[in-house]
Design a protein around this motif. Structure first.
Motif, PDB file in Angstrom:
ATOM      1  N   GLU B  93       0.821  -1.213   0.000  1.00  0.00           N
ATOM      2  CA  GLU B  93       0.000   0.000   0.000  1.00  0.00           C
ATOM      3  C   GLU B  93       0.856   1.265   0.000  1.00  0.00           C
ATOM      4  O   GLU B  93       0.559   2.218  -0.716  1.00  0.00           O
ATOM      5  CB  GLU B  93      -0.945  -0.014   1.213  1.00  0.00           C
ATOM      6  N   LYS B  94       1.883   1.294   0.833  1.00  0.00           N
ATOM      7  CA  LYS B  94       2.715   2.496   0.961  1.00  0.00           C
ATOM      8  C   LYS B  94       4.192   2.100   0.962  1.00  0.00           C
ATOM      9  O   LYS B  94       4.862   2.179   1.992  1.00  0.00           O
ATOM     10  CB  LYS B  94       2.393   3.216   2.277  1.00  0.00           C
ATOM     11  N   PRO B  95       4.711   1.651  -0.190  1.00  0.00           N
ATOM     12  CA  PRO B  95       6.074   1.108  -0.198  1.00  0.00           C
ATOM     13  C   PRO B  95       7.134   2.102   0.282  1.00  0.00           C
ATOM     14  O   PRO B  95       8.105   1.697   0.920  1.00  0.00           O
ATOM     15  CB  PRO B  95       6.292   0.701  -1.657  1.00  0.00           C
ATOM     16  N   TYR B  96       6.951   3.397  -0.020  1.00  0.00           N
ATOM     17  CA  TYR B  96       8.007   4.349   0.346  1.00  0.00           C
ATOM     18  C   TYR B  96       7.806   4.955   1.738  1.00  0.00           C
ATOM     19  O   TYR B  96       8.641   5.699   2.215  1.00  0.00           O
ATOM     20  CB  TYR B  96       8.113   5.444  -0.718  1.00  0.00           C
ATOM     21  N   GLU B  97       6.669   4.657   2.363  1.00  0.00           N
ATOM     22  CA  GLU B  97       6.458   5.131   3.732  1.00  0.00           C
ATOM     23  C   GLU B  97       6.686   4.009   4.728  1.00  0.00           C
ATOM     24  O   GLU B  97       6.629   4.219   5.935  1.00  0.00           O
ATOM     25  CB  GLU B  97       5.021   5.671   3.894  1.00  0.00           C
ATOM     26  N   THR B  98       6.920   2.797   4.229  1.00  0.00           N
ATOM     27  CA  THR B  98       7.031   1.639   5.103  1.00  0.00           C
ATOM     28  C   THR B  98       8.464   1.108   5.091  1.00  0.00           C
ATOM     29  O   THR B  98       8.850   0.362   4.193  1.00  0.00           O
ATOM     30  CB  THR B  98       6.056   0.535   4.633  1.00  0.00           C
ATOM     31  N   TRP B  99       9.229   1.508   6.065  1.00  0.00           N
ATOM     32  CA  TRP B  99      10.578   0.958   6.162  1.00  0.00           C
ATOM     33  C   TRP B  99      10.518  -0.407   6.843  1.00  0.00           C
ATOM     34  O   TRP B  99       9.571  -0.694   7.592  1.00  0.00           O
ATOM     35  CB  TRP B  99      11.517   1.909   6.913  1.00  0.00           C
ATOM     36  N   ILE B 100      11.500  -1.236   6.573  1.00  0.00           N
ATOM     37  CA  ILE B 100      11.528  -2.583   7.157  1.00  0.00           C
ATOM     38  C   ILE B 100      12.510  -2.640   8.317  1.00  0.00           C
ATOM     39  O   ILE B 100      12.174  -3.128   9.395  1.00  0.00           O
ATOM     40  CB  ILE B 100      11.885  -3.643   6.079  1.00  0.00           C
ATOM     41  N   ILE B 101      13.730  -2.122   8.078  1.00  0.00           N
ATOM     42  CA  ILE B 101      14.704  -2.041   9.179  1.00  0.00           C
ATOM     43  C   ILE B 101      15.365  -0.664   9.180  1.00  0.00           C
ATOM     44  O   ILE B 101      15.429   0.025   8.155  1.00  0.00           O
ATOM     45  CB  ILE B 101      15.823  -3.120   9.082  1.00  0.00           C
ATOM     46  N   LYS B 102      15.825  -0.281  10.370  1.00  0.00           N
ATOM     47  CA  LYS B 102      16.599   0.942  10.560  1.00  0.00           C
ATOM     48  C   LYS B 102      18.018   0.493  10.895  1.00  0.00           C
ATOM     49  O   LYS B 102      18.210  -0.304  11.826  1.00  0.00           O
ATOM     50  CB  LYS B 102      16.027   1.676  11.766  1.00  0.00           C
ATOM     51  N   VAL B 103      19.000   0.970  10.115  1.00  0.00           N
ATOM     52  CA  VAL B 103      20.387   0.494  10.284  1.00  0.00           C
ATOM     53  C   VAL B 103      21.296   1.667  10.674  1.00  0.00           C
ATOM     54  O   VAL B 103      21.261   2.732  10.037  1.00  0.00           O
ATOM     55  CB  VAL B 103      20.904  -0.128   8.965  1.00  0.00           C
ATOM     56  N   GLU B 104      22.059   1.473  11.721  1.00  0.00           N
ATOM     57  CA  GLU B 104      23.123   2.417  12.058  1.00  0.00           C
ATOM     58  C   GLU B 104      24.313   2.053  11.173  1.00  0.00           C
ATOM     59  O   GLU B 104      24.911   0.982  11.334  1.00  0.00           O
ATOM     60  CB  GLU B 104      23.467   2.277  13.560  1.00  0.00           C
ATOM     61  N   MET B 105      24.619   2.937  10.214  1.00  0.00           N
ATOM     62  CA  MET B 105      25.599   2.562   9.181  1.00  0.00           C
ATOM     63  C   MET B 105      27.025   2.534   9.733  1.00  0.00           C
ATOM     64  O   MET B 105      27.444   3.441  10.451  1.00  0.00           O
ATOM     65  CB  MET B 105      25.528   3.545   8.011  1.00  0.00           C
TER      66      MET B 105
END
Lengths: 372, 127
Positions: B93-105
């Motif tokens: 539904e909202k591919p660009y508003e739905t992140w899967i993981i947050k990574v500390e680079m």
């Protein structure tokens, strides 16, 4: 060898409808139109229609037709009345399955119609011909001259009457009739591959195109091969190449009831009779997982740290929401309630052996004079 | 044609990255969700897991098939989107508003290996 890709008579309709097309068994087939979930639900709650023109049709006629089919086929056609359909298999001598198929006993003493899997048409036709040498029969591969549409779901009988004017009220599960519609000759059976009531309609490609259009105009949901697989899987029905194959026998697949080992000689009989008498070392089972992770075909199945088999088909069930699969495992782990693990993305997910029929089927088996 | 958003980074395996400071939000593109069909399950790593650039870190699954998720950057997973456990269809539904993981680079220079919106659009059209 890469085979050229074929198209069914309904190819352009699928493309016009915006279907997602993929190669399947040498045909470019619709996988989905609106979406697998919507199409699956349409069949469970109302009705849906499938282009299954890729299926193979082989006609057997001649004086020895009954004797020959009984040698080729695991089920017993001896007392089979005209208008009856039987499910069964053709076996290799070692009990492996050449194909699973439906056999129709045609009206007017015209012999038998064998309906086989699209992926196996060439193999089956060659097999059928090789066994025909000792019999006075004619075996004809009619696959390219026939189209087929399946109309499936609780509303199927009403749609047959209201849209096509075909009254199928009296047609019993696993029987067929010959019908005329707008001048076309049709063969209509009360059969399917979804676990729901429904019909399979065979006719010329032209007839099938007109039927498809009439059903489409009446608002019947077109359904792709995607939900055909999720529907048959929930109903515990096998798919050749997964639960049955050249190396998986019907007894291992739990389909021994379609193998009449005592009917007289048939190809593969000794092997399956022995399997029935002595038991088999592997069995196809159902597994319900404790987690949402989805088991897929080929994933390994473990018990006590040791691999004991593999998944043959698996899904998150659209009807129940549970992660379930069929798997081929060592027979010692096949008892209902046995704890097993399926490895999914490197994690072992626990599960329990359950019945393969994950969804309650609703066939129209009217009590009648027919015997299996 | 599938949608892209300016200002994001894109991988050839159809993940997008949104950068805030040293944090990368990773999701899948409109092209990916459309090709997959209805997403019914997302296999995600856990917080504190390490992910490596160009390595698989999970999977998105449609009814029919599982498709690997490939991390565009290396680092430590600081959060996973637990909302996807119950509503995986957010990815459709909202591919660009739905992140899967947050990574500390651990190596933000890896972002240079990714495409911008224009290059990714052209890449998708070439497929």
């Amino acid at each position: 060898m890469e085979q050229p890709i074929s198209r069914t008579c309904l190819y352009y309709s699928h493309v016009t409808l915006g279907a997602k097309m993929e190669p399947f068994a040498g045909f470019s087939m619709p996988i989905q139109y609106q979406g697998i979930i919507e199409e699956h639900q349409a069949v469970r709650t109302a009705a849906g229609m499938f282009d299954v023109s890729h299926m193979g049709e082989i006609l057997v006629s001649g004086p020895d037709a009954e004797k020959y089919v009984n040698y080729l086929f695991t089920n017993d056609v001896t007392d089979m009345p005209e208008g009856k359909v039987l499910y069964g298999m053709m076996l290799h001598p070692d009990g492996g399955v050449v194909d699973d198929l439906l056999v129709y006993r045609l009206f007017g003493g015209k012999g038998f119609l064998l309906v086989v899997n699209a992926a196996n048409i060439a193999k089956d036709a060659a097999w059928a011909c090789s066994l025909a040498e000792k019999y006075d029969v004619t075996v004809e591969n009619m696959s390219e001259d026939w189209g087929e549409v399946a109309l499936q779901g609780p509303e199927a009988e009403r749609i047959m009457l209201e849209v096509l004017g075909l009254d199928m009220k009296e047609l019993v599960f696993y029987t067929f009739t010959e019908a005329r519609w707008k001048g076309y000759r049709l063969t209509v059976s009360r059969t399917g591959y979804t676990g729901e009531d429904g019909f399979e309609l065979y006719g010329s490609p032209e007839a099938v195109c007109h039927i498809w259009k009439a059903l489409l105009d009446a608002g019947v949901q077109p359904c792709g091969l995607g939900c055909r697989d999720t529907l048959r899987f929930e109903a515990g029905l096998p798919l050749y190449g997964h639960e049955l194959s050249d190396t998986i026998s019907p007894v291992e697949a739990g389909l021994g009831m379609f193998v009449k080992a005592d009917k007289g000689d048939f190809c593969g009989r000794d092997a399956v009779a022995r399997q029935k008498a002595e038991g088999v070392s592997r069995k196809v089972i159902g597994i319900e997982l404790s987690d949402k992770a989805i088991p897929r075909a080929g994933y390994p199945v473990f018990a006590g740290g040791e691999q004991i088999g593999h998944v043959t088909t698996g899904y998150r069930s659209i009807s129940t929401g549970k992660s379930i699969c069929m798997a081929l495992v060592s027979a010692g782990y096949a008892a209902l309630g046995t704890s097993l693990e399926v490895e999914i993305h490197r994690k072992r997910i626990s599960g329990t052996v359950c019945k393969k029929r994950f969804y309650r089927t609703s066939y129209k088996k009217i009590a009648s004079g027919f015997k299996r | 044609m599938s949608k892209t958003i300016e200002g994001l980074y894109y991988s050839q395996s159809h993940e997008w990255v949104k950068v805030e400071g040293n944090t990368a939000f990773v999701g899948i593109t409109d092209y990916a969700q459309s090709a997959l069909g209805s997403v019914v399950y997302v296999d995600m790593p856990q917080e504190d897991d390490h992910v490596d650039a160009e390595m698989e870190f999970g999977a998105v699954e449609s009814v029919k098939a599982a498709s690997d998720l490939v991390s565009p950057v290396s680092g430590t997973v600081v959060e996973v989107n637990s909302g996807l456990e119950d509503s995986p269809s957010l990815l459709n539904e909202k591919p660009y508003e739905t992140w899967i993981i947050k990574v500390e680079m651990s190596d933000p220079s890896q972002l240079d290996n990714l495409m911008d919106a224009k290059a990714y659009s052209e890449y998708c059209e070439s497929l």
